[in-house]
Design an enzyme around this catalytic site. Structure first.
Site, short mmCIF file in Angstrom:
data_model
loop_
_atom_site.label_atom_id
_atom_site.label_comp_id
_atom_site.label_asym_id
_atom_site.label_seq_id
_atom_site.Cartn_x
_atom_site.Cartn_y
_atom_site.Cartn_z
N LYS A 227 1.02 -1.21 0.22
CA LYS A 227 0.29 0.18 -0.18
C LYS A 227 1.12 1.20 0.07
O LYS A 227 0.52 2.74 -0.89
CB LYS A 227 -0.53 0.02 1.47
CG LYS A 227 -1.19 1.35 1.86
CD LYS A 227 -1.82 1.23 3.14
CE LYS A 227 -1.79 1.65 4.07
NZ LYS A 227 -1.05 2.89 4.00
N ASN A 228 1.91 1.30 0.38
CA ASN A 228 2.54 2.46 0.69
C ASN A 228 3.78 2.72 0.07
O ASN A 228 4.56 3.72 -0.17
CB ASN A 228 3.74 2.82 2.42
CG ASN A 228 2.26 3.16 3.22
OD1 ASN A 228 1.70 2.70 2.86
ND2 ASN A 228 2.68 2.46 4.96
N CYS B 54 -4.04 12.71 12.51
CA CYS B 54 -5.11 11.67 13.10
C CYS B 54 -4.77 10.63 14.17
O CYS B 54 -4.35 11.07 15.08
CB CYS B 54 -4.92 10.40 11.94
SG CYS B 54 -2.83 10.15 11.76
N ARG C 192 -0.23 15.03 12.11
CA ARG C 192 1.00 14.81 11.18
C ARG C 192 1.67 16.18 10.18
O ARG C 192 0.95 16.61 9.34
CB ARG C 192 -0.32 13.64 9.92
CG ARG C 192 -1.22 12.64 10.10
CD ARG C 192 0.37 11.59 11.01
NE ARG C 192 0.78 10.86 10.23
CZ ARG C 192 0.32 10.17 9.08
NH1 ARG C 192 -0.85 9.32 9.39
NH2 ARG C 192 1.38 9.12 8.62
N ASP D 227 4.43 0.71 12.02
CA ASP D 227 3.48 0.14 11.61
C ASP D 227 2.95 -1.12 12.20
O ASP D 227 2.04 -1.99 11.55
CB ASP D 227 3.76 0.12 10.67
CG ASP D 227 3.23 1.25 9.87
OD1 ASP D 227 3.21 1.68 8.28
OD2 ASP D 227 3.60 2.76 10.41
N ARG E 213 -8.12 -0.31 5.00
CA ARG E 213 -7.42 0.67 4.08
C ARG E 213 -6.37 0.05 3.74
O ARG E 213 -5.49 -0.08 3.18
CB ARG E 213 -7.75 1.74 5.45
CG ARG E 213 -8.76 2.58 5.78
CD ARG E 213 -8.36 3.86 6.07
NE ARG E 213 -6.25 4.89 5.61
CZ ARG E 213 -6.08 5.49 6.29
NH1 ARG E 213 -6.21 5.43 7.47
NH2 ARG E 213 -5.20 5.43 5.55
#
Ligand code: EPZ
Length: 419
Positions: free
Chosen positions: A22-23, A115, A120, A306, A398
């Site tokens: 994803k990243n 968030c 951020r 993460d 997500r």
């Protein structure tokens, strides 16, 4: 809305295949804004975040379609304004800032705001593009950047918490169309930055040193279209390693790059889990009683933030005391409360969490809040006695492609139900 239901205590067996990262997908899709020519990106995970980025590209004039696991992007980029509606749903969308500035010599992107894992900030992104010659002003929640020309320069991009992945990505992308050479010092070394640098070079850019703390970009006049295959998602792979560890299971994980999760494999081995790697496959064996392991999160190649919540879920049922210190997003502990609702004994002390392993967790209704915190609740639910219901699983969707299907394929009793 849907919830994820897990009947815990089930051992896992068999194999899963890791999806595309994803990243890596988000900045690579953003990089297609740098050219009006068609690009084809393969091995793209079908996730909410991928679809959000595709919507954002369309709002900027591109045609972008997801067909199976490939995204075909074409048509010229016609706007340099990335609006609040889309950027506010996904902080990662801020990575369109660098390419829009490079393409139009101006960009207006909504500030990502905060968030659940913390504020951020984008000060490093701004510092980087100002170094290239952009003038910045922030007004009504947007960052506006303007530059007559972008000129290569030396930029030190280290911040209070070390390197920044997306600030490195934004400055790399902006520098590809600047005149002259840019050196990005204290650059992020994450594999996702390597993927982006490789894609930019496939488009005709001249990026060197990506994956090391010093990246050099020699500006070019323009970039052409390219075809590229996204690398495997190291965080998804690490999450499945921790699911096997927490359920004392033996599973095989395919299509990953084991070198991308060495920090995790080192710590789970220290806890008593064994693993065998062969090419792009890792076999995990977790049977005997595990030992508590303490760790600190750092930018790559350190232990990834993460995977911090997921590792905490493993330590929650490991006898003894372990300490997890979060050095990348110091407030990233929202999962402690939900894990404690399942019977864990975890307390926060500043940037650290002290985990006293308990014999067993108990299934409970819990609330997902952040992508990786939700993954930690899945791990806890798989290890717990009884039924766990995870509400608001759109957070999970997500970043994890078909997690319920992949888990059922490993023999877990997991299914989705309407809220
Ligand atoms: C990327 O976010 C990832 N997201 C995050 O993954 C990941 O947690 C993070 O890198 C760290 O590895 C994407 O790639 C889409 P940072 P990013 O800038 O780039 C501070 C997930 O779950 N900072 O590397 O936004 C920042 O506050 C997500 O997939 C500044 O101070 O993170 C943090 O403390 C969550 N100023 C630290 O740097 C800045 O200008 C690292 O953040 C930028 C960041």
């Amino acid at each position: 809305m849907e919830k994820l239901v897990i009947e815990g205590g089930q051992k896992l067996r068999g194999e899963i295949s890791v999806s595309g990262s994803k990243n890596a997908t988000l900045p690579v899709l953003a990089a297609t804004l740098l050219t009006d020519k068609p690009c084809v990106i393969h091995n793209v995970p079908r996730l909410r975040d991928t679809l959000t980025m595709i919507k954002l590209l369309r709002s900027l004039g591109k045609s972008a379609v997801l067909e199976g696991d490939k995204v075909i992007v074409s048509k010229p980029t016609t706007s340099y304004v990335a609006d609040y509606k889309l950027v506010s749903t996904m902080r990662g969308s801020f990575c369109v800032f660098g390419p829009l500035l490079a393409k139009f010599r101006q960009a207006s992107v909504s500030l990502p705001g905060g968030c659940v894992i913390g504020i951020r900030p984008v000060d490093l992104h701004i510092k980087g593009v100002m170094g290239l010659g952009a003038k910045i002003h922030v007004e009504s929640g947007y960052v506006h950047a303007k530059a007559n020309k972008l000129k290569g320069t030396y930029i030190y991009l280290g911040g209070t918490f070390g390197s920044s992945v997306l600030a490195t990505a934004n400055v790399m992308m902006a520098a590809t169309l600047a005149s002259g050479v840019t050196i990005i010092d204290s650059a992020a070394c994450e594999p996702e930055v390597v993927d982006l640098g490789n894609f930019l070079n496939a488009m005709g850019a001249e990026v060197m040193g990506h994956g090391t703390p010093q990246i050099t970009v020699r500006g070019v006049k323009s970039l052409h279209g390219a075809e590229y295959k996204i690398g495997p998602d190291r965080i998804e792979a690490g999450t499945y390693v921790l699911m096997a560890a927490a359920t004392k299971s033996d599973i095989t994980i395919k299509n990953l790059n084991p070198t991308h999760i060495m920090a995790l494999l080192h710590h789970v081995q220290e806890a008593g889990v064994s693993y065998k790697q062969k090419g792009h496959t890792v076999k995990i064996t977790s049977r005997k009683n595990l030992k508590p392991v303490s760790l600190t999160t750092y930018p790559y190649p350190g232990f990834p933030t993460d995977l911090q919540a997921q590792f905490m879920a493993l330590m929650a049922t490991t006898p003894g005391v372990s300490v997890i210190t979060e050095k990348v997003f110091p407030d990233r502990f929202i999962h402690i409360a939900e894990l404690n609702r399942m019977g864990a004994k975890i307390r926060r002390e500043g940037y650290s969490a002290i985990i006293e392993g308990v014999k067993s967790l108990y299934g409970a209704p819990v609330m997902a809040s952040d992508l990786r915190a939700s993954a930690a609740l899945v791990i806890a639910g798989l290890a717990a006695k009884g039924r766990t219901e995870i509400h608001r699983i759109y957070h999970l969707e997500r970043g994890y492609e078909n997690m319920d299907e992949k888990l059922r394929g490993l023999g877990a009793k997991v299914w989705k139900e309407k809220e």
